[in-house]
Design an enzyme around this catalytic site. Structure first.
Site, PDB file in Angstrom:
ATOM      1  N   LYS A 140       0.838  -1.216   0.000  1.00  0.00           N
ATOM      2  CA  LYS A 140       0.000   0.000   0.000  1.00  0.00           C
ATOM      3  C   LYS A 140       0.862   1.251   0.000  1.00  0.00           C
ATOM      4  O   LYS A 140       0.568   2.214  -0.689  1.00  0.00           O
ATOM      5  CB  LYS A 140      -0.842   0.065   1.288  1.00  0.00           C
ATOM      6  CG  LYS A 140      -1.996  -0.846   1.367  1.00  0.00           C
ATOM      7  CD  LYS A 140      -2.874  -0.467   2.564  1.00  0.00           C
ATOM      8  CE  LYS A 140      -2.175  -0.534   3.904  1.00  0.00           C
ATOM      9  NZ  LYS A 140      -1.845  -1.859   4.388  1.00  0.00           N
ATOM     10  N   ILE A 155       3.895   1.767  -1.084  1.00  0.00           N
ATOM     11  CA  ILE A 155       4.539   2.057  -2.366  1.00  0.00           C
ATOM     12  C   ILE A 155       3.488   2.497  -3.385  1.00  0.00           C
ATOM     13  O   ILE A 155       3.724   3.408  -4.181  1.00  0.00           O
ATOM     14  CB  ILE A 155       5.349   0.845  -2.858  1.00  0.00           C
ATOM     15  CG1 ILE A 155       6.557   0.652  -1.933  1.00  0.00           C
ATOM     16  CG2 ILE A 155       5.805   1.025  -4.299  1.00  0.00           C
ATOM     17  CD1 ILE A 155       7.366  -0.584  -2.192  1.00  0.00           C
ATOM     18  N   ASP A 189       7.201   3.034   5.987  1.00  0.00           N
ATOM     19  CA  ASP A 189       6.536   3.586   4.801  1.00  0.00           C
ATOM     20  C   ASP A 189       6.860   5.063   4.599  1.00  0.00           C
ATOM     21  O   ASP A 189       6.822   5.563   3.470  1.00  0.00           O
ATOM     22  CB  ASP A 189       5.018   3.394   4.886  1.00  0.00           C
ATOM     23  CG  ASP A 189       4.606   2.038   4.302  1.00  0.00           C
ATOM     24  OD1 ASP A 189       5.224   1.616   3.305  1.00  0.00           O
ATOM     25  OD2 ASP A 189       3.693   1.404   4.857  1.00  0.00           O
ATOM     26  N   ASP A 233      -9.536  -6.132   9.912  1.00  0.00           N
ATOM     27  CA  ASP A 233      -8.878  -6.143  11.226  1.00  0.00           C
ATOM     28  C   ASP A 233      -9.735  -5.362  12.222  1.00  0.00           C
ATOM     29  O   ASP A 233     -10.252  -4.297  11.882  1.00  0.00           O
ATOM     30  CB  ASP A 233      -7.521  -5.419  11.181  1.00  0.00           C
ATOM     31  CG  ASP A 233      -6.508  -6.118  10.304  1.00  0.00           C
ATOM     32  OD1 ASP A 233      -6.752  -7.276   9.930  1.00  0.00           O
ATOM     33  OD2 ASP A 233      -5.475  -5.483   9.996  1.00  0.00           O
ATOM     34  N   LYS A 280     -14.927  -8.251 -14.776  1.00  0.00           N
ATOM     35  CA  LYS A 280     -15.581  -9.025 -13.717  1.00  0.00           C
ATOM     36  C   LYS A 280     -15.387  -8.348 -12.352  1.00  0.00           C
ATOM     37  O   LYS A 280     -16.334  -8.206 -11.569  1.00  0.00           O
ATOM     38  CB  LYS A 280     -14.959 -10.434 -13.707  1.00  0.00           C
ATOM     39  CG  LYS A 280     -15.616 -11.377 -12.741  1.00  0.00           C
ATOM     40  CD  LYS A 280     -15.036 -12.767 -12.930  1.00  0.00           C
ATOM     41  CE  LYS A 280     -15.390 -13.669 -11.776  1.00  0.00           C
ATOM     42  NZ  LYS A 280     -14.596 -14.896 -11.781  1.00  0.00           N
ATOM     43  N   CYS A 325      26.362   4.556  12.545  1.00  0.00           N
ATOM     44  CA  CYS A 325      25.965   4.632  13.954  1.00  0.00           C
ATOM     45  C   CYS A 325      26.710   3.593  14.809  1.00  0.00           C
ATOM     46  O   CYS A 325      27.883   3.793  15.119  1.00  0.00           O
ATOM     47  CB  CYS A 325      24.446   4.505  14.063  1.00  0.00           C
ATOM     48  SG  CYS A 325      23.827   5.314  15.545  1.00  0.00           S
ATOM     49  N   GLY A 350      27.869   1.008  13.783  1.00  0.00           N
ATOM     50  CA  GLY A 350      28.981   0.659  12.891  1.00  0.00           C
ATOM     51  C   GLY A 350      30.155   1.615  13.078  1.00  0.00           C
ATOM     52  O   GLY A 350      31.320   1.212  13.000  1.00  0.00           O
ATOM     53  N   GLN A 369      30.672   3.307  15.947  1.00  0.00           N
ATOM     54  CA  GLN A 369      31.174   3.027  17.297  1.00  0.00           C
ATOM     55  C   GLN A 369      32.086   1.800  17.266  1.00  0.00           C
ATOM     56  O   GLN A 369      33.123   1.761  17.922  1.00  0.00           O
ATOM     57  CB  GLN A 369      29.997   2.840  18.252  1.00  0.00           C
ATOM     58  CG  GLN A 369      29.139   4.107  18.377  1.00  0.00           C
ATOM     59  CD  GLN A 369      27.874   3.921  19.224  1.00  0.00           C
ATOM     60  OE1 GLN A 369      27.598   2.827  19.712  1.00  0.00           O
ATOM     61  NE2 GLN A 369      27.119   4.996  19.392  1.00  0.00           N
ATOM     62  N   GLU A 428      27.643   0.136  26.471  1.00  0.00           N
ATOM     63  CA  GLU A 428      26.368  -0.518  26.160  1.00  0.00           C
ATOM     64  C   GLU A 428      26.494  -2.031  26.300  1.00  0.00           C
ATOM     65  O   GLU A 428      25.557  -2.702  26.710  1.00  0.00           O
ATOM     66  CB  GLU A 428      25.939  -0.146  24.721  1.00  0.00           C
ATOM     67  CG  GLU A 428      24.616  -0.755  24.299  1.00  0.00           C
ATOM     68  CD  GLU A 428      24.152  -0.269  22.913  1.00  0.00           C
ATOM     69  OE1 GLU A 428      24.754   0.655  22.346  1.00  0.00           O
ATOM     70  OE2 GLU A 428      23.159  -0.828  22.420  1.00  0.00           O
ATOM     71  N   HIS A 447      22.524   8.569  10.534  1.00  0.00           N
ATOM     72  CA  HIS A 447      21.951   7.656   9.535  1.00  0.00           C
ATOM     73  C   HIS A 447      21.806   8.350   8.185  1.00  0.00           C
ATOM     74  O   HIS A 447      20.755   8.930   7.909  1.00  0.00           O
ATOM     75  CB  HIS A 447      20.576   7.182  10.013  1.00  0.00           C
ATOM     76  CG  HIS A 447      20.637   6.250  11.173  1.00  0.00           C
ATOM     77  ND1 HIS A 447      20.656   4.889  11.019  1.00  0.00           N
ATOM     78  CD2 HIS A 447      20.710   6.495  12.499  1.00  0.00           C
ATOM     79  CE1 HIS A 447      20.729   4.313  12.216  1.00  0.00           C
ATOM     80  NE2 HIS A 447      20.767   5.267  13.131  1.00  0.00           N
ATOM     81  N   GLU A 496      21.306   7.035   5.417  1.00  0.00           N
ATOM     82  CA  GLU A 496      20.355   6.325   4.544  1.00  0.00           C
ATOM     83  C   GLU A 496      18.961   6.953   4.543  1.00  0.00           C
ATOM     84  O   GLU A 496      18.213   6.763   3.590  1.00  0.00           O
ATOM     85  CB  GLU A 496      20.282   4.838   4.941  1.00  0.00           C
ATOM     86  CG  GLU A 496      19.593   4.510   6.265  1.00  0.00           C
ATOM     87  CD  GLU A 496      20.493   4.588   7.489  1.00  0.00           C
ATOM     88  OE1 GLU A 496      21.522   5.286   7.420  1.00  0.00           O
ATOM     89  OE2 GLU A 496      20.162   3.985   8.523  1.00  0.00           O
TER      90      GLU A 496
END
Ligand code: GLN
Length: 547
Positions: free
Chosen positions: A19, A21, A73, A150, A226, A383, A385, A387, A407, A509, A511
Site C-alpha cells: 500500500k 509504495i 513507509d 482487522d 468481472k 551509527c 557501525g 562506534q 552498552e 543515519h 540512509e
C-alpha cells in the site's frame, strides 16, 4: 487552491501488499504535475510510535528530520515524493488514544462520556486535517495501515468514512489495494478475495473509487470487467499493479494505466502533462546498469531485510548515479564470529557495517571492520557501525585491550564509547534517544568533506552512546581522524583513516536522506570506491583466477 483534497488508501486480502509504495507512486505522479502532496500513514497498533518496536517484526524504524521514530513507509514517501516528512506524518492508535485520554484528564470534554465515536474518530480526523494545513498541501494522501477486516483498524476506517461527509464527496477519494492471486499449475487468476475485501469495506460504508490490484500475471480485460461488475468500481479504475524489477517503475506503470488522470478527474483538479523524464532516466539506469559491484551489508537483523530498507534503497540510488548495479551481500554479523571473516568477505568490493543495539553480533562487526581496515577494502560504518570502528581501532591499533562500549561491557577498562551525558538517568525507552537532524562540522580536506563537497552537513540521529572524548587525543595520535564533530566540538560525528583508500563512518543515519534523484554522498562515495577497487582487482591475475 481553495480546498484540500484527500486520498485514502486502504489494503485488503493480505498484509504487506505494498500500500505504501502504491500510495507513494500515486503521490509521485501528482507531484510530477506540480501538486503539493502531503503523505500521512496511520498505523492501527497501540505503540505510541515505532521507536520501541523490534525490527525483526516490523522492519526499519524510519527517523524524520524533526526526530520522530516512524513506520518505514515514511521512507517510501520521502523517496518517491522527495519531501521531508514530519512527526505528524505518522500516527498510531496509541498516539490518538494518548491525546484523547490527556484531554479527558484535563477536563477538556466537560464531563462527556468519552467514546470511540465521536471522540477517537474526531481526533483522527483532526490529525488528517492538521497534516494538510501544516504542509499547505493541495492533496493529502492518507494510508491506513493493516488490512480491511482487522478489528484494530476499525476506528480509522470509520473516521475516513465520516471524512467524506465532512470534506465533501468531491474532495475525497478512496483507493483500495488488493491482491489477485493465481492458483494451480496454469496460474488461474482468482478475483474472489478482492470481491470479498470490497464487500467488507462497503459494510463499513466505504465504496472504493479505485482498485489497485497486485498481480504476478497481467490481468485480461474480462477479469477487470468481472472485478468491476462485482465491486462497483469503474473498469478503467481497476488498475493492474504487476510485479516489477524495481519499485521505482511502479509510478511509470500507474501513469500508463491512467491512474493520475482519473484521480484528478475524480477530485475535480486540472490535469497537466507530468514531468517524469528524470524518473524514467533513473529507472532505466537501475534496470540496465553498465557496471556492477558487490557490497557486504553486515548487520544483526539480516533475517528481515526490511530492517535495512533505507540502506538497500540508498545503494540502488548511488548505484544508478554511477550507472552501476550494487549487489548487496547480506551478512549476519553473528556469522562473522564463527567463520574466517577474510574468507567470507574476500569477494566483496566494499563493506557497510550497519546500526544496531546490544551485544549480539558485535564481535562479528569488529571482525568485518578489521578486515576492511587491514585490506584496504572501502568501508562505511553507520551509527553502531561507527562506534565499532572506533572500538576496533582502539583495540588493534592503539593497543587498548578490552576497549568497548559501555552498552555491551559496563566494566571495560577502556570505555571508548560511553553514554551521552544527557542520556544519564533516563529510564524510559520510548522517544528518549538523541533523535533527528543535527548539524555537523567537517574538517576541510578530509575524506568526509570531499565526499560531501561541503563543510557543514545536517544528518539524522538515533543513538544513546557517543565517542568518549577522553580517548580522542590518544586515538588521533595513532592516526584516526575525527573529521566530523558537532559545532561545539563536544560530539564526534564522523571518523576516518587517511591511510586507507576509503574508510569512513558516521554517528548518524545517512540512509534516511537518500533519494533516487538525490543519492546520498556517502553512498555515492562508497560505491565509487567499491567500483574502483573492483576495476583495479579485475587486472590482478590472481584475483581473476578466483573469479
Ligand atoms: N546502540 C548504539 C547507541 O545507542 C547505536 C545506535 C544505532 O546504531 N542507531 O548509541
Amino acid at each position: 487552491m481553495s480546498s484540500t483534497k484527500y486520498i485514502f488508501v486502504t489494503g485488503g486480502v493480505v498484509s504487506s501488499i505494498g500500500k505504501g509504495i502504491a500510495a507513494a507512486s500515486l503521490g509521485r505522479l501528482l507531484r510530477s504535475r506540480g501538486y503539493t502532496v502531503a503523505p500521512l500513514k496511520m498505523d492501527p497498533y497501540i505503540n505510541v510510535d515505532a521507536g520501541t518496536m523490534n525490527p525483526y517484526q516490523h522492519g526499519e524504524v524510519f527517523v524524520t528530520d524533526d526526530g520522530a521514530e516512524t513506520d518505514l513507509d515514511l521512507g517510501h514517501y520521502e523517496r518517491f515524493l522527495d519531501v521531508n516528512c514530519t512527526r505528524n506524518s505518522n500516527v498510531t492508535t496509541g498516539r490518538i488514544y494518548k491525546s484523547v485520554i490527556d484531554k479527558e484528564r484535563r477536563g477538556d470534554y466537560l464531563g462527556a462520556t468519552v467514546q470511540v465515536i465521536p471522540h477517537i474518530t474526531d481526533e483522527i480526523k483532526e490529525h488528517i486535517r492538521r497534516v494538510g494545513r501544516e504542509q499547505n498541501a493541495d492533496i493529502v494522501i492518507v494510508e491506513v495501515g493493516g488490512t480491511v477486516g482487522d478489528i484494530e483498524s476499525l476506528p480509522f476506517l470509520e473516521a475516513i468514512r465520516q471524512f467524506r461527509k465532512d470534506a465533501g464527496a468531491e474532495n475525497v477519494m478512496y483507493v483500495h489495494v488488493t491482491l489477485i492471486p493465481t492458483v494451480g499449475r496454469w496460474d488461474e487468476i482468482k478475483t474472489k478475495p478482492t470481491q470479498h475485501s470490497v464487500i467488507k469495506l462497503r459494510e463499513i460504508g466505504i465504496t472504493p473509487d479505485v482498485l489497485i490490484c497486485r498481480t504476478r500475471v497481467p490481468l485480461p480485460d474480462d477479469v477487470r470487467a468481472k472485478i468491476s461488475l462485482f465491486t462497483d468500481v469503474a473498469q478503467n479504475a481497476v488498475i493492474e499493479s504487476l510485479d516489477v524489477e524495481t519499485i521505482y517503475e511502479i509510478p511509470l506503470l500507474f501513469e500508463q494505466a491512467g491512474l493520475a488522470r482519473l484521480t484528478l478527474r475524480r477530485l475535480g483538479l486540472p490535469d497537466a502533462p507530468p514531468d517524469l523524464a528524470e524518473w524514467e532516466r533513473i529507472v532505466q539506469r537501475i534496470k540496465r546498469p553498465s557496471a556492477r559491484c558487490r557490497i557486504a551489508l553486515v548487520g544483526k537483523y539480516i533475517e528481515n531485510r526490511d530492517s535495512y530498507l533505507s540502506i538497500a534503497e540508498s545503494f540502488h540510488h548511488a548505484g544508478a548515479a554511477h550507472d552501476a548495479a550494487v549487489e548487496i551481500e547480506w551478512i549476519d554479523s553473528s556469522e562473522l564470529e564463527h567463520v574466517d571473516a577474510a574468507e567470507r568477505l574476500r569477494h566483496v568490493d566494499g563493506i557497510l557495517v550497519a546500526h544496531g543495539f546490544g551485544a549480539r553480533g558485535v564481535e562479528g562487526k569488529l571482525n568485518a571492520i578489521r578486515y576492511a581496515r587491514e585490506n584496504g577494502v572501502p568501508f562505511y560504518g553507520i551509527c553502531y557501525g561507527m562506534q565499532m570502528a572506533v572500538i576496533e581501532f582502539a583495540r588493534h591499533v592503539a593497543g587498548l585491550e578490552g576497549a568497548h562500549t559501555e552498552e555491551v561491557d559496563h566494566n571495560t577498562p577502556h570505555p571508548v564509547i560511553h553514554l551521552l551525558p544527557e542520556q544519564r538517568g533516563i529510564g524510559d525507552k520510548g522517544g528518549t534517544m538523541r533523535l533527528g537532524a543535527y548539524p555537523c562540522r567537517l574538517q576541510p580536506n578530509s575524506l568526509a568533506a570531499r565526499v560531501y563537497g561541503d563543510t557543514v552537513i545536517y544528518e539524522r540521529h538515533r543513538h544513546r552512546y557517543e565517542v568518549n572524548n577522553e580517548y580522542r587525543a590518544l586515538l588521533e595520535r595513532y592516526g584516526m581522524v575525527f573529521s566530523g564533530v558537532s559545532p561545539d566540538n563536544r560530539l564526534v560525528e564522523m571518523v576516518e583513516l587517511p591511510e586507507h583508500p576509503f574508510f569512513l563512518a558516521g554517528q548518524f543515519h545517512p540512509e534516511f536522506k537518500s533519494r533516487p534523484n538525490r543519492p546520498h554522498p556517502v553512498f555515492v562515495g562508497l560505491v565509487r570506491a567499491a567500483l574502483e577497487r573492483r576495476h583495479q582487482h579485475a587486472y590482478t591475475p590472481a584475483l581473476v583466477e578466483q573469479g
